[in-house]
Design an enzyme around this catalytic site. Sequence first.
Site, PDB file in Angstrom:
ATOM      1  N   GLY A  66      -1.091   9.854  26.605  1.00 50.03           N
ATOM      2  CA  GLY A  66      -0.956  11.072  25.752  1.00 50.03           C
ATOM      3  C   GLY A  66       0.016  12.090  26.674  1.00 50.03           C
ATOM      4  O   GLY A  66       0.655  11.673  27.522  1.00 50.03           O
ATOM      5  N   GLY A 114      -3.811   6.455  25.813  1.00 50.77           N
ATOM      6  CA  GLY A 114      -3.381   6.702  24.113  1.00 50.77           C
ATOM      7  C   GLY A 114      -2.954   5.222  23.559  1.00 50.77           C
ATOM      8  O   GLY A 114      -3.450   5.303  22.288  1.00 50.77           O
ATOM      9  N   GLU A 137      -6.703   6.615  33.994  1.00 51.97           N
ATOM     10  CA  GLU A 137      -7.045   7.793  34.054  1.00 51.97           C
ATOM     11  C   GLU A 137      -7.859   8.425  35.115  1.00 51.97           C
ATOM     12  O   GLU A 137      -7.563   9.654  35.624  1.00 51.97           O
ATOM     13  CB  GLU A 137      -7.810   8.290  32.596  1.00 51.97           C
ATOM     14  CG  GLU A 137      -6.988   8.222  31.402  1.00 51.97           C
ATOM     15  CD  GLU A 137      -7.056   6.877  30.614  1.00 51.97           C
ATOM     16  OE1 GLU A 137      -7.505   5.897  31.357  1.00 51.97           O
ATOM     17  OE2 GLU A 137      -6.685   6.807  29.584  1.00 51.97           O
ATOM     18  N   ASP A 145     -10.646   7.291  27.824  1.00 47.03           N
ATOM     19  CA  ASP A 145     -10.916   7.884  26.495  1.00 47.03           C
ATOM     20  C   ASP A 145     -10.637   6.920  25.537  1.00 47.03           C
ATOM     21  O   ASP A 145     -10.297   5.598  25.777  1.00 47.03           O
ATOM     22  CB  ASP A 145     -10.849   9.422  26.615  1.00 47.03           C
ATOM     23  CG  ASP A 145      -9.385   9.458  26.585  1.00 47.03           C
ATOM     24  OD1 ASP A 145      -8.310   8.769  26.973  1.00 47.03           O
ATOM     25  OD2 ASP A 145      -8.775  10.800  26.097  1.00 47.03           O
TER      26      ASP A 145
HETATM   27  C1  QUE Z   1      -2.875   8.596  33.754  1.00 46.09           C
HETATM   28  C2  QUE Z   1      -2.554   8.654  32.422  1.00 46.09           C
HETATM   29  C3  QUE Z   1      -1.275   8.857  31.989  1.00 46.09           C
HETATM   30  C4  QUE Z   1      -0.056   8.475  32.928  1.00 46.09           C
HETATM   31  C5  QUE Z   1      -0.326   8.341  34.256  1.00 46.09           C
HETATM   32  C6  QUE Z   1      -1.587   8.109  34.610  1.00 46.09           C
HETATM   33  C7  QUE Z   1      -0.746   9.397  30.615  1.00 46.09           C
HETATM   34  C8  QUE Z   1       0.914   9.421  30.286  1.00 46.09           C
HETATM   35  C9  QUE Z   1       1.435   9.226  31.081  1.00 46.09           C
HETATM   36  C10 QUE Z   1       2.905   9.221  31.151  1.00 46.09           C
HETATM   37  C11 QUE Z   1       3.858   8.424  31.663  1.00 46.09           C
HETATM   38  C12 QUE Z   1       5.276   8.467  31.382  1.00 46.09           C
HETATM   39  C13 QUE Z   1       5.688   9.368  30.632  1.00 46.09           C
HETATM   40  C14 QUE Z   1       4.798  10.242  29.944  1.00 46.09           C
HETATM   41  C15 QUE Z   1       3.535  10.137  30.153  1.00 46.09           C
HETATM   42  O1  QUE Z   1       1.060   8.757  32.332  1.00 46.09           O
HETATM   43  O2  QUE Z   1      -1.721   9.608  29.803  1.00 46.09           O
HETATM   44  O3  QUE Z   1       5.194  11.077  29.121  1.00 46.09           O
HETATM   45  O4  QUE Z   1       7.032   9.671  30.107  1.00 46.09           O
HETATM   46  O5  QUE Z   1       0.815   9.737  29.258  1.00 46.09           O
HETATM   47  O6  QUE Z   1      -2.146   7.674  35.952  1.00 46.09           O
HETATM   48  O7  QUE Z   1      -3.443   8.978  31.554  1.00 46.09           O
END
Ligand code: QUE
Length: 353
Positions: A66, A114, A137, A145
């Site tokens: 997300g 997500g 998470e 979730d």
């Molecule tokens: C736990 C998470 C997320 C995460 C890393 C975690 C997550 C998420 C991202 C993420 C990674 C790269 C991106 C970005 C988001 O990393 O939900 O925009 O470029 O979106 O340890 O829940």
Amino acid sequence: MSDPEILVRVDGRVGVLTLNRPGALHALTTGMCQAMTDALLSWRDDARVELVLLDHAGERGFCAGGDIRMLAESGAGDGRAAADFFLTEYRLNHLLMVYPKPIVAVIDGITMGGGVGLSLPARYRVATERTTFAMPETGIGLFPDVGGGWHLPRMAGHTGLWLALTGARIKAADCELSGVATDDLASADLAQFKARLIADPAAVETILTELEVDPGRTPLGANHDRIERLFGGDSVEAIVAALAADGTEWANAQLATLRSKSPISVKVSFRQMQLGAKARSFAEVMIMEYRIARRMVATHDFQEGVRAVIVDKDNKPVWAPGSIEAVSEAQVDAIFAPLPPGEEWTPLPGLSS
Ligand code: QUE
């Protein structure tokens, strides 16, 4: 909208939803969830659409999760934008679960958080040699979730609990073994797969069978017995004690991983798995997860986890409380407590639970 974050089209008799936020590994925003929901609702009663294909644009990753930065900023303030996001995202997760037409999700690359919520409800879940699946998470002070409370406890044995608590990453073969994926294809064959699917969606199973590849060795298979023996305790403390007593290299590594995660997140995720295992409907799990999510975005650990893992990238979060043993049951109870009247999660209007 010159560059929409979800590409929506009908090709032949297939409705195609393509995640298109490549700069953020297609991490979901409220607008993306709403756009997918709108398309799915319009296709539900559209006789031209027989099947839905869910994929991503470009090369890197299916969906990383997300819009975590937005959630952290919102959680530090009034939490309104975070609440809107979770309501919209979980309604989409639920819509996908009860959707009357077959859905094919192509999880070619990173599929986390997500992205798991979008793909696990699909009837056909196609992994490739580039797939990496995880629910990471607990490493950012959140919890697994998007229906993790439904899907994970329904995997064989304690596999789902192990994924939830440790945030372990698994590849295609383990995805198929655990039930995350239903099929394995070579990424080089995906263009052909999609073209054939669009030409003849009723033949989806034949096409998948013809293109199926052997995903290779399964590390999870080799570790299955240890997971069953060491993750079967009736509390996080019991699991920690079992891992410490085992003393093998694998158990020590799991223990070190568990101890590196947010203690509150680990305790909350354990209870989420316990309660989710007993839930009678996916909607019941959504109600529980929405309560947890609304509380957790405002916690110190989520703010700190996003700082350490996403913003500063020092990967040195300082959790509070600092140990699993220091988390009180009352703290966990408060996170699961009902929300005020009118604030609870509800499915999309017209969808029964
Ligand atoms: C736990 C998470 C997320 C995460 C890393 C975690 C997550 C998420 C991202 C993420 C990674 C790269 C991106 C970005 C988001 O990393 O939900 O925009 O470029 O979106 O340890 O829940």
